[in-house]
Scaffold this motif. Structure first.
Motif, PDB file in Angstrom:
ATOM      1  N   THR A  89       0.821  -1.212   0.000  1.00 57.40           N
ATOM      2  CA  THR A  89       0.000   0.000   0.000  1.00 57.40           C
ATOM      3  C   THR A  89       0.852   1.257   0.000  1.00 57.40           C
ATOM      4  OG1 THR A  89      -1.784  -1.141   1.178  1.00 57.40           O
ATOM      5  CG2 THR A  89      -1.797   1.260   1.249  1.00 57.40           C
ATOM      6  N   GLU A  98      -1.160   1.634  -4.045  1.00 64.56           N
ATOM      7  CA  GLU A  98      -2.206   2.645  -3.856  1.00 64.56           C
ATOM      8  C   GLU A  98      -1.609   4.033  -3.657  1.00 64.56           C
ATOM      9  OE1 GLU A  98      -6.206   3.593  -1.184  1.00 64.56           O
ATOM     10  OE2 GLU A  98      -4.892   1.919  -0.616  1.00 64.56           O
ATOM     11  N   SER A 114      -8.344   3.630   0.695  1.00 63.51           N
ATOM     12  CA  SER A 114      -8.666   2.394   1.402  1.00 63.51           C
ATOM     13  C   SER A 114      -8.524   2.639   2.905  1.00 63.51           C
ATOM     14  CB  SER A 114      -7.722   1.279   0.967  1.00 63.51           C
ATOM     15  OG  SER A 114      -6.405   1.542   1.448  1.00 63.51           O
TER      16      SER A 114
END
Length: 374
Positions: A89, A98, A114
């Protein structure tokens, strides 16, 4: 002929085991978060002590877990997956992460996050506020700029007034207030197109907090976790390393040898920041530059410390505070202690003995167990 048949009878099963092991290692090699696992069982204890080695955040990770075999393995599987997820992430070097997609998104438009990335940003915001801006994850553009300077030390555009002007220009895209928050929708809007976030000074500390919660949920009461320069330990009573943590010597040219032992660290997270850990350019280069930047000036920090160690209950605080105090110095350390946000600090000058602040103690490495972990 019978001898050959006898050899084959014993050799083929061994070859089958080796092939299966090779397939397993090849399969696991693709999962960068679990390249190697080792178990060390101590049969004289009421439970086992298991050691797991893995890799995340571009560093070696070591988990020592105490408990029953099946419970320990289930706990490690959960921890390993968490490390892998957090790494994927927050990895700004992976164009598919991300965080990279956040960087690629246009400015002035809400970007949905998220739960994990929202947690990372929210934690970074709290660190920014508590350190009075000394810790700021939006220094990414400055990191890129000074990395380019380090790679081109003799370039005329990176000299004198030209360097100062370029640094000031890059500085315009740095600053936590440039991120606009919507707490209800859990979105962030970039008010500048060149904003780039670097979670390098927070990710491992945040990982310690997440792993501690996972181990608690899995019923693991005692453990030792080392993620590079970040550690967390909760060792069994009367363990020889209980409440002790070895500190490496981060002075240039000392090769990370152990300098002293830190006491009072049981159940605490310990993080150390030093320019020698990941320098933008080595001390022997024409323009030696450390990787720790002052968000206010936009320039690499050259403080009187070889390293700063922070001891806190929270992993993310230890990680962020060690960097922030490296930037701002003893006055910030004392302010954080007075606010009861930290347990202690170790300030290590380049040419003087380490100084301990707060509710911790120091022992000379030559007269102590000098533990680097169980």
């Amino acid at each position: 002929m019978n001898a050959k048949r006898h050899i084959l009878t014993h050799l083929l099963p061994a070859l089958a085991v080796l092939l299966a092991l090779g397939f397993f290692l090849h399969r696991e090699k693709g999962k960068t978060h679990v390249p190697l696992t080792q178990e060390l069982l101590q049969p004289d204890m009421a439970w086992g002590q298991y050691e797991f080695l893995t890799s995340a955040f571009h560093t070696d990770c070591r988990l020592v877990l105490f408990g029953e075999r099946y419970r320990v393995h289930e706990a490690y599987a959960k921890c390993s997956e968490q490390l892998f997820q957090l790494h994927n992430t927050l990895n700004a070097f992976d164009p598919q992460s991300e965080l990279s997609r956040f960087h690629q998104a246009p400015a002035n438009q809400p970007i949905p996050l998220s739960p994990l990335l929202w947690l990372a940003f929210h934690t970074a915001k709290q660190a920014y506020q508590e350190t009075q801006g000394a810790f700021d994850v939006t220094v990414g553009p400055l990191m890129d700029f000074w990395r380019k300077v380090a790679q081109n030390p003799n370039d005329p555009q990176f000299q004198g007034d030209s360097l100062t002007e370029q640094c000031a220009k890059v500085r315009n895209s740095v600053g936590f207030p440039l991120l606009l928050w919507d707490d209800t929708a859990k979105t962030i809007t970039k008010s500048h197109p060149d904003i780039r976030v670097d979670f390098g000074g927070l990710a491992k500390g945040l990982a310690l907090d997440l792993l501690r919660e996972s181990l608690k949920e899995e019923g693991i009461q005692y453990y030792y976790i080392s993620l590079g320069g970040n550690t967390l330990q909760q060792l069994p009573p009367h363990h020889p390393y209980e409440n002790l943590c070895g500190l490496e010597d981060m002075r240039p040219g000392h090769g990370g040898e152990e300098r002293c032992t830190l006491g009072g660290t049981g159940g605490q997270c310990v993080a150390t920041s030093a320019n020698t850990l990941r320098p933008l350019s080595p001390s022997s280069s024409p323009r030696p530059l450390g990787h720790i930047l002052d968000p206010e000036t936009g320039e690499p920090v050259a403080p009187p410390y070889a390293s700063v160690t922070a001891v806190c209950v929270d992993g993310w605080r230890s990680d962020a505070y060690s960097t922030a105090v490296f930037v701002r110095g003893e006055s910030l350390a004392r302010a954080l202690l007075e606010a009861d946000l930290a347990t202690g600090f170790v300030l290590t000058p380049a040419d003087q003995p380490p100084q301990a602040l707060g509710r911790i103690s120091l022992q000379d490495a030559s007269s102590s167990p000098s533990p680097k972990g169980p």
